[in-house]
Design an enzyme around this catalytic site. Structure first.
Site, PDB file in Angstrom:
ATOM      1  NE  ARG A   1      33.236 108.232  18.534  1.00  0.00           N
ATOM      2  CZ  ARG A   1      32.136 108.919  18.747  1.00  0.00           C
ATOM      3  NH1 ARG A   1      31.556 109.491  17.430  1.00  0.00           N
ATOM      4  NH2 ARG A   1      31.860 109.255  19.799  1.00  0.00           N
TER       5      ARG A   1
ATOM      6  NE  ARG B   1      22.460 104.609  14.987  1.00  0.00           N
ATOM      7  CZ  ARG B   1      21.134 104.417  15.111  1.00  0.00           C
ATOM      8  NH1 ARG B   1      20.380 103.540  14.725  1.00  0.00           N
ATOM      9  NH2 ARG B   1      20.607 105.316  16.224  1.00  0.00           N
TER      10      ARG B   1
ATOM     11  CE1 TYR C   1      29.383 112.381  27.432  1.00  0.00           C
ATOM     12  CE2 TYR C   1      31.535 111.146  28.084  1.00  0.00           C
ATOM     13  CZ  TYR C   1      30.861 112.094  27.286  1.00  0.00           C
ATOM     14  OH  TYR C   1      31.335 112.659  26.259  1.00  0.00           O
TER      15      TYR C   1
HETATM   16  O1  CP3 Z   1      35.123 103.554  15.379  1.00  0.00           O
HETATM   17  C1  CP3 Z   1      35.467 103.779  16.699  1.00  0.00           C
HETATM   18  O2  CP3 Z   1      36.281 104.342  17.117  1.00  0.00           O
HETATM   19  C2  CP3 Z   1      34.729 102.516  17.539  1.00  0.00           C
HETATM   20  C3  CP3 Z   1      33.488 103.049  18.111  1.00  0.00           C
HETATM   21  C4  CP3 Z   1      33.412 103.974  19.219  1.00  0.00           C
HETATM   22  C5  CP3 Z   1      32.153 104.903  19.250  1.00  0.00           C
HETATM   23  N1  CP3 Z   1      32.235 105.550  20.377  1.00  0.00           N
HETATM   24  C6  CP3 Z   1      31.136 104.746  18.319  1.00  0.00           C
HETATM   25  C7  CP3 Z   1      29.825 105.654  18.305  1.00  0.00           C
HETATM   26  C8  CP3 Z   1      34.283 104.483  20.107  1.00  0.00           C
HETATM   27  C9  CP3 Z   1      35.818 104.011  20.244  1.00  0.00           C
HETATM   28  C10 CP3 Z   1      33.529 105.657  20.844  1.00  0.00           C
HETATM   29  C11 CP3 Z   1      34.326 106.277  22.005  1.00  0.00           C
HETATM   30  C12 CP3 Z   1      33.515 107.223  22.564  1.00  0.00           C
HETATM   31  N2  CP3 Z   1      32.128 107.236  22.852  1.00  0.00           N
HETATM   32  C13 CP3 Z   1      34.108 108.287  23.554  1.00  0.00           C
HETATM   33  C14 CP3 Z   1      35.876 108.676  23.482  1.00  0.00           C
HETATM   34  C15 CP3 Z   1      36.247 109.247  22.251  1.00  0.00           C
HETATM   35  C16 CP3 Z   1      35.739 110.441  22.260  1.00  0.00           C
HETATM   36  O3  CP3 Z   1      34.876 110.650  21.327  1.00  0.00           O
HETATM   37  O4  CP3 Z   1      35.944 111.381  23.079  1.00  0.00           O
HETATM   38  C17 CP3 Z   1      33.092 108.927  23.848  1.00  0.00           C
HETATM   39  C18 CP3 Z   1      33.285 110.297  24.706  1.00  0.00           C
HETATM   40  C19 CP3 Z   1      31.884 108.414  23.685  1.00  0.00           C
HETATM   41  C20 CP3 Z   1      30.420 108.586  24.218  1.00  0.00           C
HETATM   42  C21 CP3 Z   1      29.495 109.001  23.011  1.00  0.00           C
HETATM   43  N3  CP3 Z   1      29.215 108.417  22.109  1.00  0.00           N
HETATM   44  C22 CP3 Z   1      29.147 110.268  22.764  1.00  0.00           C
HETATM   45  C23 CP3 Z   1      29.133 111.695  23.253  1.00  0.00           C
HETATM   46  C24 CP3 Z   1      28.163 110.127  21.637  1.00  0.00           C
HETATM   47  C25 CP3 Z   1      27.232 111.210  20.907  1.00  0.00           C
HETATM   48  C26 CP3 Z   1      28.022 112.065  19.967  1.00  0.00           C
HETATM   49  C27 CP3 Z   1      28.126 111.561  18.677  1.00  0.00           C
HETATM   50  O5  CP3 Z   1      29.321 111.338  18.045  1.00  0.00           O
HETATM   51  O6  CP3 Z   1      27.125 111.044  18.165  1.00  0.00           O
HETATM   52  C28 CP3 Z   1      28.166 108.761  20.923  1.00  0.00           C
HETATM   53  C29 CP3 Z   1      27.757 108.133  19.836  1.00  0.00           C
HETATM   54  C30 CP3 Z   1      28.642 107.214  19.082  1.00  0.00           C
HETATM   55  N4  CP3 Z   1      29.542 106.425  19.507  1.00  0.00           N
HETATM   56  C31 CP3 Z   1      28.427 107.178  17.780  1.00  0.00           C
HETATM   57  C32 CP3 Z   1      29.274 106.083  17.298  1.00  0.00           C
HETATM   58  C33 CP3 Z   1      29.459 105.670  15.907  1.00  0.00           C
HETATM   59  C34 CP3 Z   1      27.416 107.900  16.772  1.00  0.00           C
HETATM   60  C35 CP3 Z   1      25.922 107.327  17.002  1.00  0.00           C
HETATM   61  C36 CP3 Z   1      25.324 106.656  15.857  1.00  0.00           C
HETATM   62  O7  CP3 Z   1      25.889 106.201  14.889  1.00  0.00           O
HETATM   63  O8  CP3 Z   1      23.805 106.802  16.051  1.00  0.00           O
END
Ligand code: CP3
Length: 366
Positions: free
Chosen positions: A44, A57, A170
């Protein structure tokens, strides 16, 4: 000074180095080389803690629009690389794009996390469409290809997917969960039916990761964020076995591409996972003790981790001490500095810069 570490017999830690990637610090570590200056990237590393990400965004209505717009997703991938000089650039996307491309529509609502139509029986699984999957994921491949052209030569492009178990959690729960009651109930009460969902996710993940590699990903990571919620026999069946199938398929088509496994929360099962799944390298969450990791995991192959994201958020001396402890523990073998989970949105940008600066200096003798 770099030296090659011979993995334990039966280990899979020698991925080999692709000719075009021969000099990249991250690929060298993943191929089993120890180094005094370990490579670094953060899960992340792109995201809301970066002001330039928050600006980007705003240009699209939904988070998935960002993932599926190659120009913007490529820019999000490059932002942390540009700012901090990370050794790895993780493709900007999400693990849930696979569910979406299979036909289980995903929505990200502001502040609420993902929402999906719950998949709870075999009929619903059979409606998930593998046909045309690559066409629907083509924008992610396009992002990968664009980033590959723009990356500095020393930076490794990392593709990724969710582990089938984690993506299934999920899909079955319809979003995030605290108890995993629905997905566990299905998996335990009707394993043959649930296996159809996992099977479909295995196939989709192989197609998806092969597409990313063909487009320029030089390493891939499997995020199994919820691996740690399963009892041991179920962990074998729903985490290790599906991962092994993906690893075997990728090794057959792309033998030189290292695969990093992240079975978060696996605890005493990390070693079983490392051996059983065949992944090249193992990403550790922050609860894994360094001494045990050095003796029982790094002896199998390269390890990655495991700074607590809250140490990064806190910064200062506590962060420096933790990073130093990780470096000292793993100094004798191959390793990559990363977090034990993703960067939290409230993390000060300056702390990430501080972390990278610390890592660019050799450890003082003690
Ligand atoms: O920088 C990076 O690592 C690359 C991008 C990346 C994202 N998600 C972007 C993201 C990666 C590798 C992920 C992996 C991901 N996504 C996982 C595995 C890692 C972990 O965190 O356990 C999981 C479980 C997800 C599913 C997911 N995506 C959830 C549960 C959420 C909501 C919670 C949150 O943090 O907002 C997301 C959204 C998400 N994925 C965001 C980003 C940048 C935030 C949304 C936004 O910017 O509006």
């Amino acid at each position: 000074m770099n030296r090659r570490v011979v993995p334990e017999k039966g280990g899979t830690g020698s991925a080999g180095v692709t000719p075009q990637g021969a000099g990249k610090p991250l690929l060298r570590a993943l191929s089993g080389e120890a180094s005094q200056l370990p490579p670094v990237w953060l899960m992340r590393q792109a995201g809301r803690y970066l002001p330039e990400y928050r600006e980007l965004r705003k240009r699209v209505p939904g988070f998935l629009d960002l993932c599926f717009t190659p120009g913007l997703a490529a820019e999000a991938t490059l932002q942390p690389v540009r700012r901090f000089g990370m050794d790895g650039a993780i493709l900007f996307s999400d693990i849930l794009v696979v569910a979406h491309a299979l036909g289980d529509k995903v929505q990200f609502r502001e502040g609420e996390g993902p929402a999906l139509d719950p998949i709870r029986n075999v009929e619903a699984v059979r409606r998930l469409a593998l046909d045309g999957l690559s066409e629907r994921l083509a924008p992610v491949y396009e992002t990968t290809a664009r980033v590959a052209l723009l990356l500095p030569p020393q930076t490794t492009l990392i593709g990724f997917a969710g582990g089938p178990w984690t993506v299934a959690t999920y899909m079955v729960e319809g979003g995030a969960s605290r108890t995993f009651a629905a997905v566990k109930h299905w998996a335990f009460a009707d394993p043959e039916g649930f296996a159809e969902l996992i099977e479909r996710l295995v196939e989709a993940t192989i197609i998806y990761l092969r597409g990313q590699i063909a487009a320029g990903a030089q390493a891939v990571q499997l995020f199994d964020s919820w691996a740690g919620v399963l009892p041991e026999p179920n962990f074998q069946r729903w985490v290790i076995a599906p991962t092994r199938r993906i690893v075997d398929a990728l090794k057959e088509s792309h033998p030189h591409v290292p695969i990093i496994g992240f079975p978060r929360g696996a605890g005493l099962l990390y070693r079983t996972y490392f051996r059983g799944s065949g992944v090249t390298a193992l990403s550790l969450d922050s609860t894994v003790p360094l001494g045990i990791a050095r003796k029982t995991l790094q002896s199998i192959g390269p390890v990655q981790g495991n700074l607590d994201p809250l140490h990064l958020m806190a910064g200062g001396a506590a962060m420096a001490e933790s990073v130093e402890a990780i470096r000292r523990a793993f100094a004798g073998g191959p390793f990559v500095i990363n977090l034990g989970h993703g960067v939290l949105p409230e993390t000060p940008v300056a702390h990430v810069a501080e972390l990278v600066a610390l890592l660019r200096r050799p450890l003082e003798a003690s």
